[in-house]
Design a protein around this motif. Structure first.
Motif, PDB file in Angstrom:
ATOM      1  N   MET A 144     -11.212   0.409  -3.902  1.00 52.13           N
ATOM      2  CA  MET A 144      -9.856   0.668  -4.232  1.00 52.13           C
ATOM      3  C   MET A 144      -9.215   0.433  -2.791  1.00 52.13           C
ATOM      4  SD  MET A 144      -9.534   1.587  -7.518  1.00 52.13           S
ATOM      5  CE  MET A 144      -8.102   2.685  -7.473  1.00 52.13           C
ATOM      6  N   GLN A 145      -9.603   0.962  -1.836  1.00 49.97           N
ATOM      7  CA  GLN A 145      -9.235   0.501  -0.470  1.00 49.97           C
ATOM      8  C   GLN A 145      -8.981  -0.775  -0.482  1.00 49.97           C
ATOM      9  OE1 GLN A 145     -12.189   2.544   1.751  1.00 49.97           O
ATOM     10  NE2 GLN A 145     -10.868   4.398   2.231  1.00 49.97           N
ATOM     11  N   GLU A 146      -9.608  -1.827  -0.732  1.00 50.24           N
ATOM     12  CA  GLU A 146      -9.648  -3.147  -0.479  1.00 50.24           C
ATOM     13  C   GLU A 146      -8.491  -3.531  -1.585  1.00 50.24           C
ATOM     14  OE1 GLU A 146     -13.404  -4.815  -1.030  1.00 50.24           O
ATOM     15  OE2 GLU A 146     -13.998  -4.616   0.959  1.00 50.24           O
ATOM     16  N   SER A 147      -8.079  -2.966  -2.544  1.00 50.67           N
ATOM     17  CA  SER A 147      -7.107  -3.219  -3.483  1.00 50.67           C
ATOM     18  C   SER A 147      -5.724  -2.715  -3.105  1.00 50.67           C
ATOM     19  CB  SER A 147      -7.428  -2.900  -4.893  1.00 50.67           C
ATOM     20  OG  SER A 147      -8.586  -3.536  -5.124  1.00 50.67           O
ATOM     21  N   GLY A 148      -5.569  -2.075  -1.946  1.00 48.56           N
ATOM     22  CA  GLY A 148      -4.509  -1.563  -1.399  1.00 48.56           C
ATOM     23  C   GLY A 148      -4.348  -0.016  -1.603  1.00 48.56           C
ATOM     24  N   PHE A 149      -5.281   0.741  -2.041  1.00 52.13           N
ATOM     25  CA  PHE A 149      -4.969   2.258  -2.225  1.00 52.13           C
ATOM     26  C   PHE A 149      -5.489   3.064  -0.923  1.00 52.13           C
ATOM     27  CE2 PHE A 149      -4.980   0.722  -6.576  1.00 52.13           C
ATOM     28  CZ  PHE A 149      -4.205   1.668  -7.201  1.00 52.13           C
ATOM     29  N   LYS A 150      -4.891   3.815  -0.594  1.00 52.44           N
ATOM     30  CA  LYS A 150      -5.400   4.693   0.410  1.00 52.44           C
ATOM     31  C   LYS A 150      -6.162   5.913  -0.515  1.00 52.44           C
ATOM     32  CE  LYS A 150      -4.018   8.262   3.680  1.00 52.44           C
ATOM     33  NZ  LYS A 150      -2.887   9.253   4.436  1.00 52.44           N
ATOM     34  N   PRO A 170       0.344   5.381  -4.813  1.00 46.80           N
ATOM     35  CA  PRO A 170      -0.037   6.600  -4.904  1.00 46.80           C
ATOM     36  C   PRO A 170      -1.516   6.857  -4.049  1.00 46.80           C
ATOM     37  CG  PRO A 170      -0.199   6.170  -7.177  1.00 46.80           C
ATOM     38  CD  PRO A 170       0.383   5.023  -6.372  1.00 46.80           C
ATOM     39  N   GLU A 171      -1.586   7.786  -3.348  1.00 45.49           N
ATOM     40  CA  GLU A 171      -3.011   8.096  -2.802  1.00 45.49           C
ATOM     41  C   GLU A 171      -4.054   8.404  -3.845  1.00 45.49           C
ATOM     42  OE1 GLU A 171      -4.318  10.092   1.136  1.00 45.49           O
ATOM     43  OE2 GLU A 171      -3.855  11.525  -0.506  1.00 45.49           O
ATOM     44  N   VAL A 172      -5.154   7.842  -3.862  1.00 44.74           N
ATOM     45  CA  VAL A 172      -6.294   8.341  -4.860  1.00 44.74           C
ATOM     46  C   VAL A 172      -7.231   9.322  -4.263  1.00 44.74           C
ATOM     47  CG1 VAL A 172      -8.347   7.480  -5.925  1.00 44.74           C
ATOM     48  CG2 VAL A 172      -6.351   5.984  -5.772  1.00 44.74           C
ATOM     49  N   THR A 173      -7.411  10.506  -4.924  1.00 40.35           N
ATOM     50  CA  THR A 173      -8.377  11.572  -4.533  1.00 40.35           C
ATOM     51  C   THR A 173      -9.585  11.294  -5.346  1.00 40.35           C
ATOM     52  OG1 THR A 173      -6.310  12.837  -3.743  1.00 40.35           O
ATOM     53  CG2 THR A 173      -8.660  14.098  -3.988  1.00 40.35           C
ATOM     54  N   ALA A 230       0.820  -1.171  -0.045  1.00 35.67           N
ATOM     55  CA  ALA A 230       0.013   0.140  -0.200  1.00 35.67           C
ATOM     56  C   ALA A 230       0.801   1.277  -0.046  1.00 35.67           C
ATOM     57  CB  ALA A 230      -0.848   0.037   1.210  1.00 35.67           C
ATOM     58  N   ALA A 231       2.044   1.261   0.675  1.00 35.01           N
ATOM     59  CA  ALA A 231       2.944   2.311   0.759  1.00 35.01           C
ATOM     60  C   ALA A 231       3.481   2.632  -0.539  1.00 35.01           C
ATOM     61  CB  ALA A 231       4.080   2.120   1.714  1.00 35.01           C
ATOM     62  N   ALA A 259      -9.529  -1.575  -9.861  1.00 36.19           N
ATOM     63  CA  ALA A 259      -8.045  -1.290  -9.425  1.00 36.19           C
ATOM     64  C   ALA A 259      -7.118  -1.918 -10.278  1.00 36.19           C
ATOM     65  CB  ALA A 259      -8.044  -1.733  -7.914  1.00 36.19           C
ATOM     66  N   SER A 260      -7.418  -3.151 -10.844  1.00 36.90           N
ATOM     67  CA  SER A 260      -6.361  -3.602 -11.605  1.00 36.90           C
ATOM     68  C   SER A 260      -6.077  -3.013 -12.747  1.00 36.90           C
ATOM     69  CB  SER A 260      -6.946  -5.151 -12.108  1.00 36.90           C
ATOM     70  OG  SER A 260      -8.177  -4.935 -12.630  1.00 36.90           O
ATOM     71  N   ALA A 261      -6.874  -2.313 -13.255  1.00 37.03           N
ATOM     72  CA  ALA A 261      -6.668  -1.609 -14.615  1.00 37.03           C
ATOM     73  C   ALA A 261      -5.865  -0.174 -14.164  1.00 37.03           C
ATOM     74  CB  ALA A 261      -7.995  -1.098 -15.341  1.00 37.03           C
ATOM     75  N   VAL A 262      -6.142   0.396 -13.047  1.00 40.34           N
ATOM     76  CA  VAL A 262      -5.413   1.713 -12.392  1.00 40.34           C
ATOM     77  C   VAL A 262      -4.059   1.104 -12.278  1.00 40.34           C
ATOM     78  CG1 VAL A 262      -5.246   3.337 -10.652  1.00 40.34           C
ATOM     79  CG2 VAL A 262      -7.526   2.681 -11.451  1.00 40.34           C
ATOM     80  N   LYS A 263      -3.895  -0.122 -11.685  1.00 34.59           N
ATOM     81  CA  LYS A 263      -2.449  -0.536 -11.258  1.00 34.59           C
ATOM     82  C   LYS A 263      -1.473  -0.992 -12.539  1.00 34.59           C
ATOM     83  CE  LYS A 263      -3.657  -2.721  -6.868  1.00 34.59           C
ATOM     84  NZ  LYS A 263      -3.720  -3.883  -6.013  1.00 34.59           N
ATOM     85  N   LYS A 264      -2.385  -1.326 -13.412  1.00 36.72           N
ATOM     86  CA  LYS A 264      -1.574  -1.345 -14.750  1.00 36.72           C
ATOM     87  C   LYS A 264      -1.146  -0.317 -15.385  1.00 36.72           C
ATOM     88  CE  LYS A 264      -2.399  -3.495 -19.455  1.00 36.72           C
ATOM     89  NZ  LYS A 264      -3.399  -4.078 -20.352  1.00 36.72           N
ATOM     90  N   MET A 265      -2.059   0.966 -15.402  1.00 35.38           N
ATOM     91  CA  MET A 265      -1.607   2.053 -15.796  1.00 35.38           C
ATOM     92  C   MET A 265      -0.460   2.997 -15.084  1.00 35.38           C
ATOM     93  SD  MET A 265      -4.157   5.665 -15.774  1.00 35.38           S
ATOM     94  CE  MET A 265      -4.300   5.611 -14.207  1.00 35.38           C
ATOM     95  N   LEU A 266      -0.570   2.638 -13.837  1.00 34.24           N
ATOM     96  CA  LEU A 266       0.368   3.336 -13.073  1.00 34.24           C
ATOM     97  C   LEU A 266       1.908   2.535 -13.225  1.00 34.24           C
ATOM     98  CD1 LEU A 266      -1.493   3.724  -9.645  1.00 34.24           C
ATOM     99  CD2 LEU A 266      -0.723   5.303 -11.245  1.00 34.24           C
ATOM    100  N   ALA A 267       1.683   1.209 -13.501  1.00 31.78           N
ATOM    101  CA  ALA A 267       2.964   0.555 -13.891  1.00 31.78           C
ATOM    102  C   ALA A 267       3.377   0.829 -15.193  1.00 31.78           C
ATOM    103  CB  ALA A 267       2.903  -0.943 -13.618  1.00 31.78           C
ATOM    104  N   GLU A 268       2.661   0.747 -16.157  1.00 30.15           N
ATOM    105  CA  GLU A 268       2.949   1.042 -17.670  1.00 30.15           C
ATOM    106  C   GLU A 268       3.437   2.464 -17.867  1.00 30.15           C
ATOM    107  OE1 GLU A 268      -0.010  -0.989 -19.900  1.00 30.15           O
ATOM    108  OE2 GLU A 268       0.683  -2.882 -19.503  1.00 30.15           O
TER     109      GLU A 268
END
Length: 145
Positions: free
Chosen positions: A44-50, A24-27, A20-21, A91-100
């Motif tokens: 999103m929280q259950e997927s590890g995002f603050k 990045p934080e989601v607003t 989770a650290a 959240a899986s697509a958001v994580k993919k975007m953040l990685a790519e």
């Protein structure tokens, strides 16, 4: 045996905290009375995002501020890692975007599909996630989640 169980639980908790650290934080900007937006926040929280929630009744203003065209709009808008996420994007697509780190403004699932996170049971492989294009570009399919 109990000591091993406790050690495993502590290790799992520490690993979840470390993961989770790294995210990045989601607003998220949302109507204060919208239950599906609140359910997406929980996803999103259950997927590890603050997640920081900003309640507003001026969602059209927020969408315009973040460059979300009306035909790609949904019910809430989020900012994460310099990207905009519109609607019930998994959240899986958001994580993919953040990685790519694609050269796009962000991601969207236009409208409010019944099988999207926060709307109802998500069925893997059924949600089309589109890009929020940069100025002068067209939206394109990003992934199927």
């Amino acid at each position: 045996m109990l000591k091993k169980l406790i050690a495993c639980l502590l290790a799992t908790t520490a690993l979840q905290g470390a993961l989770a650290a790294q995210l990045p934080e989601v607003t998220v900007y949302k109507d204060p009375d919208c239950g599906c937006c609140t359910a997406w926040v929980k996803h999103m929280q259950e997927s590890g995002f603050k997640v920081k929630q900003v309640n507003t009744r001026a969602m059209d203003v927020e969408r315009q501020r973040f460059g979300v065209p009306p035909h790609l709009a949904s019910c809430h808008t989020a900012k994460v890692g310099g990207y905009t996420v519109e609607g019930h994007v998994p959240a899986s697509a958001v994580k993919k975007m953040l990685a790519e780190k694609p050269s796009v403004r962000g991601l969207t699932i236009p409208g409010m599909p019944a099988n999207a996170p926060g709307m109802g049971p998500h069925v893997a492989g059924t949600l089309k996630v589109y890009t929020l294009p940069q100025a002068g570009e067209s939206s394109r399919l990003y992934s199927v989640e």
